[in-house]
Design an enzyme around this catalytic site. Structure first.
Site, PDB file in Angstrom:
ATOM      1  N   SER A 148       0.817  -1.218   0.000  1.00 35.58           N
ATOM      2  CA  SER A 148       0.000   0.000   0.000  1.00 35.58           C
ATOM      3  C   SER A 148       0.851   1.269   0.000  1.00 35.58           C
ATOM      4  O   SER A 148       2.023   1.260   0.390  1.00 35.58           O
ATOM      5  CB  SER A 148      -0.919   0.011   1.223  1.00 35.58           C
ATOM      6  OG  SER A 148      -1.692  -1.166   1.261  1.00 35.58           O
TER       7      SER A 148
HETATM    8  N1  SAM Z   1      -0.867  -4.156   3.690  1.00 42.41           N
HETATM    9  C1  SAM Z   1      -0.160  -4.841   2.650  1.00 42.41           C
HETATM   10  C2  SAM Z   1       1.291  -4.404   2.580  1.00 42.41           C
HETATM   11  O1  SAM Z   1       1.697  -3.558   3.381  1.00 42.41           O
HETATM   12  O2  SAM Z   1       2.013  -4.940   1.733  1.00 42.41           O
HETATM   13  C3  SAM Z   1      -0.817  -4.646   1.318  1.00 42.41           C
HETATM   14  C4  SAM Z   1      -2.091  -5.364   1.217  1.00 42.41           C
HETATM   15  S1  SAM Z   1      -2.697  -5.493  -0.430  1.00 42.41           S
HETATM   16  C5  SAM Z   1      -3.226  -3.864  -0.752  1.00 42.41           C
HETATM   17  C6  SAM Z   1      -4.198  -6.390  -0.071  1.00 42.41           C
HETATM   18  C7  SAM Z   1      -3.949  -7.836   0.272  1.00 42.41           C
HETATM   19  O3  SAM Z   1      -5.188  -8.416   0.680  1.00 42.41           O
HETATM   20  C8  SAM Z   1      -3.468  -8.678  -0.901  1.00 42.41           C
HETATM   21  O4  SAM Z   1      -2.261  -9.292  -0.555  1.00 42.41           O
HETATM   22  C9  SAM Z   1      -4.589  -9.710  -1.102  1.00 42.41           C
HETATM   23  O5  SAM Z   1      -4.123 -10.972  -1.519  1.00 42.41           O
HETATM   24  C10 SAM Z   1      -5.190  -9.757   0.274  1.00 42.41           C
HETATM   25  N2  SAM Z   1      -6.572 -10.262   0.350  1.00 42.41           N
HETATM   26  C11 SAM Z   1      -7.607 -10.060  -0.487  1.00 42.41           C
HETATM   27  N3  SAM Z   1      -8.707 -10.689  -0.030  1.00 42.41           N
HETATM   28  C12 SAM Z   1      -8.352 -11.304   1.133  1.00 42.41           C
HETATM   29  C13 SAM Z   1      -9.036 -12.107   2.104  1.00 42.41           C
HETATM   30  N4  SAM Z   1     -10.330 -12.432   1.986  1.00 42.41           N
HETATM   31  N5  SAM Z   1      -8.349 -12.542   3.162  1.00 42.41           N
HETATM   32  C14 SAM Z   1      -7.040 -12.246   3.320  1.00 42.41           C
HETATM   33  N6  SAM Z   1      -6.339 -11.497   2.455  1.00 42.41           N
HETATM   34  C15 SAM Z   1      -6.991 -11.029   1.386  1.00 42.41           C
END
Ligand code: SAM
Length: 207
Positions: free
Chosen positions: A52
């Protein structure tokens, strides 16, 4: 980055700013992205996902009002960068990632960097992680059509939940506080996140 892109844009918590200064974002991206690590935008981390934008990480962290004794649930581990920020401000972080490879890489990275108060699990984070509930704070780092009910139910009394909620293309940061009489909801700035895929998020295939 912290001065120009975060503090000057309205994040004031000294603890959040300090941890943002101390956390090496370049260690959470691939070598070819390292030179962009201190620019204020998301970067690709593989599997169609992103680390992010630092400003957004700081805003969401500040909204959680973390105390050192707090237990935090994070949905969407991704690279583990936001997890590291949370782990520096709270007692324990349970983080759920849907993509097995990302979950494994993030766990290895965080443990390699010496974060001992983090547990990374692979699964559907829209259902939370009931084994560790209740949580003092819950952070969703992917965009959801609404705030998953399972997560609200896993909030401790007085607990804070922050989740980007809205359409597939644009969301707003929603903050929920659990009180004796129910849930108090406020809506903040607009944002754009990759989709939260799961039983209480978007259907599979939306990412
Ligand atoms: N906060 C993270 C970082 O600092 O790198 C970035 C997160 S990224 C914007 C969103 C993440 O949410 C992705 O890795 C995606 O695979 C995950 N995601 C999407 N749906 C999800 C779910 N139902 N449960 C867990 N993770 C999920």
């Amino acid at each position: 980055m912290v001065e120009t892109d975060i503090a000057k844009r309205g994040v004031h918590s000294p603890r959040v700013l300090e941890v943002m200064r101390e956390t090496p974002r370049h260690l959470f991206v691939s070598p070819d992205q390292e030179r962009h690590a201190y620019e204020d935008h998301p970067l690709q981390i593989g599997h169609g996902q992103t680390i992010s934008q630092p400003y957004m990480v700081a805003v969401m962290t500040e909204l959680l009002d973390l105390r050192p004794e707090d237990c935090v649930l994070e949905i969407g581990t991704g690279s583990g960068y936001q997890t590291a920020i949370l782990a520096s401000l709270a007692r324990e972080v349970v983080s759920i990632e849907r993509q097995p490879e990302l979950a494994e890489d993030a766990a290895d990275r965080l443990h390699g960097l010496g974060y001992t108060n983090v547990l990374v699990h692979c699964g559907d984070g829209t259902l939370g992680w009931p084994e560790g509930a209740p949580y003092d704070a819950i952070l969703v780092t992917a965009g959801s059509p609404g705030v998953p009910h399972a997560l609200k139910e896993q909030l401790a009394m007085g607990g804070r939940l922050v989740c980007p909620a809205g359409s597939r293309d644009v969301q707003q940061l929603v903050k929920i506080v659990r009180t004796e009489t129910g849930f108090v909801e406020t809506t903040g700035i607009s944002c754009i996140f990759v989709p939260l895929i799961g039983q209480q998020g978007w259907p599979d295939g939306a990412d």
